[in-house]
Motif scaffolding. Structure first.
Motif, short mmCIF file in Angstrom:
data_model
loop_
_atom_site.label_atom_id
_atom_site.label_comp_id
_atom_site.label_asym_id
_atom_site.label_seq_id
_atom_site.Cartn_x
_atom_site.Cartn_y
_atom_site.Cartn_z
N PRO A 217 0.63 -1.43 0.12
CA PRO A 217 0.29 0.26 0.35
C PRO A 217 0.91 1.20 0.12
N SER B 170 2.24 1.50 -3.64
CA SER B 170 1.41 1.62 -4.62
C SER B 170 0.63 3.65 -4.03
N SER B 171 1.08 4.26 -3.59
CA SER B 171 0.35 5.21 -3.17
C SER B 171 1.18 6.81 -3.33
N MET B 172 2.26 5.48 -4.33
CA MET B 172 3.20 6.92 -4.54
C MET B 172 2.77 6.78 -6.14
N ASN B 173 2.35 6.12 -6.42
CA ASN B 173 1.70 5.93 -7.90
C ASN B 173 0.85 6.81 -8.52
N PRO B 174 0.72 7.35 -9.19
CA PRO B 174 -0.45 8.65 -9.87
C PRO B 174 -1.96 8.15 -8.52
N SER B 175 -2.60 9.09 -8.43
CA SER B 175 -4.35 8.69 -7.55
C SER B 175 -5.15 8.80 -8.77
N SER B 176 -5.98 8.69 -8.02
CA SER B 176 -6.99 8.25 -9.01
C SER B 176 -7.73 9.68 -10.22
N ASN B 177 -7.00 10.68 -9.09
CA ASN B 177 -7.46 12.24 -10.05
C ASN B 177 -6.78 12.42 -11.01
#
Lengths: 168, 301
Positions: A31, A34-41
């Protein structure tokens, strides 16, 4: 001294415990990674729709797609004819027909394939201000340090005058 | 590791000697119960809070106009942002619960007795730093509870003799809790855990000098000591497993238990919510808030 009969069992338990703990640690780390990947917005902004109706012939419109410039070039018949006659240069020869879906619309990513500067529009195509790479009106490299032609983004025509530059 | 590499390091840095002295050979009372798990658990929580906090800080905006929305952005749009935030917010409660149990153990078993007085006092300093960190972190979501909690606590400093008003103004950097307050609280909330880390190091230096207390309250003879590793590494990790089961229950099934519903309303300087309650871990100190200003009132010129 003989081998401890429990030793094999202990080794097994040690290894099993270490493996389970390692797997748990890896799962717990995911997690955070993954949090450093582009966020959904950010992902929601990954495609760009372009209205082609107000781009006049011979005009290049620069639009932003995923934070990068994309050249949408409304080519004239003369420009199309000129481009159809060559393969660009020996560096990355490619027929013009394979670089466009509709000959009058050239859609290329406006970043020099050398080190990523934005080339400037010229009558013959584009010149990169950073290290002098020269591209033709099909976005093909003619000379300079750039290794290949300008990249093509994934796109489709939604209608005669509506272009969607999509997620890869 | 290759023996030659270890030997190369050992000639220049006491790696093997350190591990032997502080871990594999570190003498620990053989009769420690699970109550002696909580120091390790507190250390684990400190690391978890720092790690989750760093990842939250990658998405958080310390600006009065953006803070509340950036927390919602973390909750809704950042991959696993909800999990990292709930780990952090639930983690604050877990951290205090562990520290309070750790202190209760010390009180019950008289672990603070000679020669371990400095263990107690460095622990007190750690508690104060932890409280300050938690308090400043609570402002960051910029909800109604965040805002009015900070309002009440900074107002306590009005009780400073002679210069109370000036101190409060200085702390807030504004006439009320505002953007300046939020930004500095964020900076200190980020900084303090590393101060805590430093004091924890001192706490451990003292511990390894005076060694652990034990349930009998007596100093044990060497034959009653066992090496920390593997006996207490495995016991600490076993306790961590039980702790994580309880902790994860709250993180995954009851995360909002530790977040006041009112804090999902953006901060409004013109309207105090009908019920202001502190976080449960500050409840023991809340009554003193009612006393504080009046004790010092007569000091004001």
């Amino acid at each position: 001294m003989g081998r401890d009969p429990d030793l094999g069992r202990r080794d097994f338990l040690n290894t099993a415990t270490t493996l389970v703990a390692g797997a748990g640690l890896a799962a717990a780390a995911w997690p955070f990674i993954s949090s450093m990947n582009p966020s959904s917005n950010v992902l929601a902004r990954a495609s760009t729709e372009v209205d082609l109706s107000n781009i006049t012939p011979a005009e290049v419109r620069t639009v932003a797609w995923q934070g990068k410039p994309v050249f949408v070039f409304h080519r004239t018949l003369e420009q199309i004819a000129a481009m159809a006659q060559s393969l660009g240069s020996d560096k990355d020869p490619e027929p013009d027909a394979e670089r466009v879906q509709r000959p009058e619309w050239l859609v290329v990513i406006g970043l020099c394939t050398h080190l990523g500067c934005v080339p400037n529009r010229k009558p013959h195509g584009w010149d990169c201000p950073c290290h002098g790479s020269v591209y033709d009106n099909s976005g093909r490299i003619l000379k300079g340090p750039a290794p290949r032609n300008l990249d093509l983004p994934p796109y489709e025509f939604l209608a005669a005058d509506r272009l969607l530059i999509k997620k890869a | 590791m290759d023996r030659r590499i270890v030997q190369w390091i050992d000639r220049r840095f006491p790696l093997t000697a350190f591990i032997k002295k502080e871990l594999t050979g570190y003498p620990t009372p053989r009769n420690l119960t699970s109550w002696w798990n909580f120091g390790f658990l507190a250390g684990f929580m400190l690391v978890l809070q720092i790690v989750s906090g760093i990842f939250l800080a990658m998405h958080y905006k310390a600006d009065a106009g953006l803070a509340f929305d950036s927390v919602e952005h973390i909750m809704r749009e950042v991959n696993y942002g909800w999990l990292i935030r709930y780990l952090h917010s639930t983690g604050a409660s877990a951290f205090f619960a562990i520290v309070y149990i750790h202190m209760a153990r010390s009180l019950y078993y008289a672990s603070y007795h000679e020669p371990r007085e400095l263990m107690w006092w460095s622990g007190q300093l750690l508690l104060l730093l932890l409280m300050a960190t938690a308090f400043m972190g609570y402002l960051l979501p910029w909800g109604q509870m965040s805002y009015w909690g900070a309002q009440v606590i900074t107002n306590l400093f009005r009780a400073t003799p002679f210069i109370g008003d000036e101190v409060v103004l200085w702390l807030r950097g504004d006439f009320a809790i505002g953007d300046a307050t939020l930004t500095r609280f964020f900076v200190f909330h980020f900084l303090f855990p590393f101060l805590i880390f430093g004091v924890v190091f001192l706490h451990l230096v003292a511990l390894h000098y005076v060694k652990s207390s034990n349930p009998t309250g007596l100093e044990l003879s060497p034959k009653d000591q066992i090496p920390f590793h593997p006996y207490y590494t495995i016991k600490d990790l076993y306790g961590l497993g039980w702790f994580l089961i309880v902790f994860c229950y709250f993180v995954f099934f009851q995360p909002e238990l530790f977040i006041e519903p009112e804090n999902n309303v953006p901060a409004n300087p013109l309207q105090t919510p009908p019920h202001i309650v502190p976080e449960w871990y500050f409840l023991p100190f809340t009554p003193s808030c009612a006393l504080f200003p009046t004790c010092w009132a007569e000091w004001r010129p």
